[in-house]
Design a protein around this motif. Structure first.
Motif, short mmCIF file in Angstrom:
data_model
loop_
_atom_site.label_atom_id
_atom_site.label_comp_id
_atom_site.label_asym_id
_atom_site.label_seq_id
_atom_site.Cartn_x
_atom_site.Cartn_y
_atom_site.Cartn_z
N GLU A 125 0.76 -1.03 -0.11
CA GLU A 125 -0.07 -0.13 0.14
C GLU A 125 0.69 1.25 0.02
OE1 GLU A 125 -2.98 0.00 3.00
OE2 GLU A 125 -3.94 -1.58 2.41
N ARG A 126 1.89 1.05 0.61
CA ARG A 126 2.96 2.39 0.74
C ARG A 126 3.31 2.43 -0.54
NH1 ARG A 126 5.97 2.70 6.47
NH2 ARG A 126 3.49 2.82 6.75
N VAL A 127 4.06 1.58 -1.16
CA VAL A 127 4.60 1.46 -2.55
C VAL A 127 3.60 2.18 -3.38
CG1 VAL A 127 5.71 0.43 -4.43
CG2 VAL A 127 6.11 -0.05 -2.08
N ALA A 128 2.50 1.38 -3.55
CA ALA A 128 1.47 1.94 -4.12
C ALA A 128 0.88 3.48 -4.25
CB ALA A 128 0.00 1.20 -4.30
N SER A 129 0.84 3.76 -3.06
CA SER A 129 0.44 5.22 -2.80
C SER A 129 1.61 6.22 -3.19
CB SER A 129 0.20 5.47 -1.29
OG SER A 129 -0.14 6.82 -0.84
N THR A 130 2.80 6.08 -3.03
CA THR A 130 3.80 6.83 -3.25
C THR A 130 4.01 6.77 -4.97
OG1 THR A 130 5.08 6.07 -1.54
CG2 THR A 130 6.42 7.19 -3.19
N LEU A 131 3.68 5.63 -5.59
CA LEU A 131 3.89 5.68 -6.93
C LEU A 131 2.65 6.67 -7.69
CD1 LEU A 131 4.91 4.55 -9.61
CD2 LEU A 131 3.71 2.54 -9.23
N LEU A 132 1.51 6.14 -7.09
CA LEU A 132 0.36 6.99 -7.71
C LEU A 132 0.34 8.47 -7.68
CD1 LEU A 132 -2.39 6.66 -8.95
CD2 LEU A 132 -3.48 6.38 -6.62
N GLN A 133 0.78 8.89 -6.38
CA GLN A 133 1.12 10.27 -5.94
C GLN A 133 2.09 11.08 -7.26
OE1 GLN A 133 2.75 11.60 -2.43
NE2 GLN A 133 2.22 13.84 -2.56
N HIS A 134 3.29 10.25 -7.57
CA HIS A 134 4.39 10.45 -8.29
C HIS A 134 3.53 10.48 -9.99
CE1 HIS A 134 8.55 11.38 -9.64
NE2 HIS A 134 8.12 10.73 -10.71
N ILE A 135 2.65 9.73 -10.30
CA ILE A 135 2.13 9.48 -11.41
C ILE A 135 1.21 10.50 -11.78
CG2 ILE A 135 0.39 8.07 -12.89
CD1 ILE A 135 1.68 5.63 -11.65
N ASP A 136 0.26 10.98 -10.74
CA ASP A 136 -0.64 12.09 -10.87
C ASP A 136 0.01 13.55 -10.89
OD1 ASP A 136 -2.87 10.52 -10.81
OD2 ASP A 136 -2.87 10.70 -8.50
N VAL A 137 1.07 13.91 -10.18
CA VAL A 137 1.70 15.22 -10.17
C VAL A 137 2.45 15.18 -11.39
CG1 VAL A 137 3.58 16.42 -9.31
CG2 VAL A 137 1.92 15.22 -7.70
#
Length: 233
Positions: A125-137
């Motif tokens: 979940e932590r990896v996914a959350s970090t990655l998703l934020q980077h993708i969105d930004v």
């Protein structure tokens, strides 16, 4: 002497045929992939450690650059397993420069959540959350990372696959964001180098990068394992 002469002719003929097939495949694949990926797309390479980009993804990065992709890189650790994190971070930036990724497009995560350690399971979940934020930004519409076997079997590589797979299956990725995963191959295919090309051409895949001679020379700056392997969703 006659036998040796015939063998030389046979080798020369096979080499000529191989190069013709290579050049033809290269032109065909480049045209097909340009249509599939779309020139100008924002691609993100997601790796676990400095050197992953050269050891495993150099053909991919050079192929994406050829297709006019705007490539950035997200590295989830500094590679500090042997207490050389600062050195390896600098090496990553230098490597990315050779492979066509400017420093402004490289992000290295260096915290306790994602240690460079095959014995530590990163929280999905932590990896996914970090990655998703980077993708969105960053407006990413193509994510490239490892597959379920992580190429080398490293648990940190596999953790990235698990997180990306979770985002994809839960439909959390932005609309239009595609995912490509580097296909792990057996040891025999891994070290066949050019001899693996016919198999790769016949094996079903979505994207296959075949490097030009110039790109191979560029990638060999790192003196790492460089096999043109397919990417599979």
């Amino acid at each position: 002497m006659e036998v040796a002469g015939l063998l030389c002719v046979a080798v020369a003929l096979l080499t000529w045929c191989f190069l013709r097939v290579w050049d033809s495949a290269e032109r065909r694949i480049s045209r097909e992939q340009a249509g599939l990926l779309g020139a100008g797309s924002r691609a993100l390479l997601v790796i676990a450690h400095p050197d992953d980009e050269a050891m495993f993804f150099a053909p991919t990065l050079l192929g994406l650059a050829r297709l006019k992709q705007r490539v950035s890189l997200l590295c989830f650790s500094s590679g500090n397993y042997y207490n050389q994190g600062e050195i390896r971070k600098k090496e990553l930036l230098q490597s990315c420069d050779v492979l066509g990724i400017p420093q402004s497009c490289v992000m290295i995560i260096d915290n306790r959540d994602f240690p460079d350690d095959p014995g530590v399971q990163w929280d999905t979940e932590r990896v996914a959350s970090t990655l998703l934020q980077h993708i969105d930004v960053n407006g990413i519409n193509l994510v490239v990372t490892f597959d379920a076997r992580g190429v080398s079997g490293h648990s940190n590589h596999i953790a990235l696959y698990t997180a990306v797979r979770a985002l994809h299956s839960e439909r959390k990725l932005p609309k239009g964001c595609s995912v490509l995963m580097l296909q792990s191959v057996n040891v025999l295919r891994k070290y066949l180098s050019l001899l693996d090309l016919p198999w790769s051409l016949l094996y079903p895949q979505d994207v296959l990068f075949v490097l030009t001679r110039k790109e191979v020379a560029q990638a060999k700056v790192h003196e790492n394992q460089l096999t043109a392997v397919p990417l599979k969703p």
